[in-house]
Design a protein around this motif. Structure first.
Motif, PDB file in Angstrom:
ATOM      1  N   SER A  95       0.812  -1.226   0.000  1.00 28.07           N
ATOM      2  CA  SER A  95       0.000   0.000   0.000  1.00 28.07           C
ATOM      3  C   SER A  95       0.842   1.271   0.000  1.00 28.07           C
ATOM      4  CB  SER A  95      -0.954   0.012   1.200  1.00 28.07           C
ATOM      5  OG  SER A  95      -0.224   0.048   2.414  1.00 28.07           O
ATOM      6  N   THR A  96       2.153   1.158   0.276  1.00 21.44           N
ATOM      7  CA  THR A  96       3.034   2.331   0.281  1.00 21.44           C
ATOM      8  C   THR A  96       3.834   2.464  -1.027  1.00 21.44           C
ATOM      9  OG1 THR A  96       4.988   1.208   1.235  1.00 21.44           O
ATOM     10  CG2 THR A  96       3.309   2.009   2.767  1.00 21.44           C
ATOM     11  N   TRP A  97       3.690   1.524  -1.935  1.00 20.66           N
ATOM     12  CA  TRP A  97       4.437   1.588  -3.194  1.00 20.66           C
ATOM     13  C   TRP A  97       3.974   2.793  -4.014  1.00 20.66           C
ATOM     14  CZ3 TRP A  97       4.694  -3.989  -5.672  1.00 20.66           C
ATOM     15  CH2 TRP A  97       5.292  -4.869  -4.748  1.00 20.66           C
ATOM     16  N   PRO A  98       4.815   3.281  -4.924  1.00 18.40           N
ATOM     17  CA  PRO A  98       4.360   4.347  -5.838  1.00 18.40           C
ATOM     18  C   PRO A  98       3.060   3.958  -6.542  1.00 18.40           C
ATOM     19  CG  PRO A  98       6.723   3.994  -6.055  1.00 18.40           C
ATOM     20  CD  PRO A  98       6.230   2.909  -5.151  1.00 18.40           C
ATOM     21  N   GLN A  99       2.203   4.945  -6.740  1.00 20.03           N
ATOM     22  CA  GLN A  99       0.880   4.667  -7.300  1.00 20.03           C
ATOM     23  C   GLN A  99       0.953   3.972  -8.660  1.00 20.03           C
ATOM     24  OE1 GLN A  99      -2.264   4.958  -5.984  1.00 20.03           O
ATOM     25  NE2 GLN A  99      -1.065   5.257  -4.113  1.00 20.03           N
ATOM     26  N   GLU A 100       1.905   4.339  -9.488  1.00 18.40           N
ATOM     27  CA  GLU A 100       2.012   3.693 -10.793  1.00 18.40           C
ATOM     28  C   GLU A 100       2.298   2.205 -10.648  1.00 18.40           C
ATOM     29  OE1 GLU A 100       4.331   4.181 -15.097  1.00 18.40           O
ATOM     30  OE2 GLU A 100       5.298   4.880 -13.264  1.00 18.40           O
ATOM     31  N   GLU A 101       3.128   1.842  -9.679  1.00 19.35           N
ATOM     32  CA  GLU A 101       3.445   0.433  -9.462  1.00 19.35           C
ATOM     33  C   GLU A 101       2.230  -0.326  -8.925  1.00 19.35           C
ATOM     34  OE1 GLU A 101       8.134   1.347  -8.381  1.00 19.35           O
ATOM     35  OE2 GLU A 101       6.944   0.111  -7.022  1.00 19.35           O
ATOM     36  N   GLN A 102       1.540   0.264  -7.956  1.00 15.09           N
ATOM     37  CA  GLN A 102       0.339  -0.391  -7.442  1.00 15.09           C
ATOM     38  C   GLN A 102      -0.691  -0.596  -8.551  1.00 15.09           C
ATOM     39  OE1 GLN A 102      -1.407   0.849  -3.661  1.00 15.09           O
ATOM     40  NE2 GLN A 102       0.343   2.189  -3.302  1.00 15.09           N
ATOM     41  N   ALA A 103      -0.898   0.435  -9.337  1.00 15.38           N
ATOM     42  CA  ALA A 103      -1.887   0.342 -10.409  1.00 15.38           C
ATOM     43  C   ALA A 103      -1.496  -0.713 -11.439  1.00 15.38           C
ATOM     44  CB  ALA A 103      -2.042   1.706 -11.092  1.00 15.38           C
ATOM     45  N   ALA A 104      -0.209  -0.815 -11.729  1.00 12.90           N
ATOM     46  CA  ALA A 104       0.262  -1.796 -12.705  1.00 12.90           C
ATOM     47  C   ALA A 104       0.035  -3.215 -12.203  1.00 12.90           C
ATOM     48  CB  ALA A 104       1.737  -1.563 -13.009  1.00 12.90           C
ATOM     49  N   VAL A 105       0.317  -3.458 -10.921  1.00 14.12           N
ATOM     50  CA  VAL A 105       0.103  -4.791 -10.343  1.00 14.12           C
ATOM     51  C   VAL A 105      -1.383  -5.138 -10.367  1.00 14.12           C
ATOM     52  CG1 VAL A 105       0.215  -6.151  -8.217  1.00 14.12           C
ATOM     53  CG2 VAL A 105       2.182  -4.781  -8.945  1.00 14.12           C
TER      54      VAL A 105
END
Length: 217
Positions: A95-105
């Motif tokens: 939940s603390t990862w950069p938003q682009e990375e979270q969205a990509a996953v």
């Protein structure tokens, strides 16, 4: 973000150098590989890292290593939906990862689930994928709601198969494999099985066996 290029998204994740991990389970060379270029980590080591219990690793390094290996971990999950592949996401502080990375996953997981449900995957593979995906949120409910958005005869068939499977499993006292250990792992599945949206879908397609299995719960 259709067809997101995960390797591009995660290309700039910092490398940690030699990983502080269990030296009884992993060689010095393995620990160096894990903290270096993700492309050079052997497939079996990628899978071992993802499935390993998290207390074998340093918490301050774990998230960075996981992020660097994320494209390859997700590739392995789709190829062989092992129930433990994403169990480490909470420990990696997803939940603390950069938003682009979270969205990509999340997008990759939605694509995986869509292919599995509409492509004739067996019920165990579908269950494993959705339970793995739930570790991104420590919550099954968003992923069950995603199933409800899938349409068409192929999606209907896959969801009917999964619903029948889960109804039978819960009737036998089995529970979803959720590694953040919620108090009642089966509660979101029970709620979904008795939801109006699923009942309407199963009734429309005449999925009598699934409906009967749910009624017996």
């Amino acid at each position: 973000m259709q067809g997101v290029d995960l390797r591009r998204v995660f290309a700039r994740v910092p490398r940690v150098g030699k990983v502080d991990g269990c030296t009884h389970c992993y060689s010095e060379s393995d620990l160096k590989l894990l903290g270096g270029d993700p492309a050079k980590v052997p497939d079996d080591l990628v899978g071992a890292f993802a499935r390993e219990v998290t207390d074998q690793w340093s918490e301050h390094q774990y998230g960075l290593v996981w992020r660097g290996l994320a494209p390859r971990i997700l590739d392995q999950l789709e190829a062989v939906p092992d129930e433990r592949m994403l169990h480490g996401l909470p420990f990696a502080h997803f939940s603390t990862w950069p938003q682009e990375e979270q969205a990509a996953v999340r997008q990759r997981l939605r694509e995986m689930l869509t292919r599995a449900v509409t492509g004739g995957a067996d019920r165990y593979a579908m269950e494993s994928l959705i339970c793995n995906a739930a570790h991104a949120d420590c919550d099954l409910k968003p992923w069950l709601r995603f199933l409800d958005t899938l349409t068409g005869p192929d999606a209907d068939a896959g969801i009917a198969s999964l619903a029948r499977h889960w109804a039978d499993e819960l009737a036998a006292g089995e529970e979803p494999q959720l590694w953040w250990y919620p108090e009642d792992p089966a509660a979101p599945v029970r709620e979904w099985l008795h939801s109006d949206s699923l009942h309407k879908r199963l009734s429309r397609m005449g999925a009598r066996e699934a409906l009967i299995a749910i009624e017996r719960l």
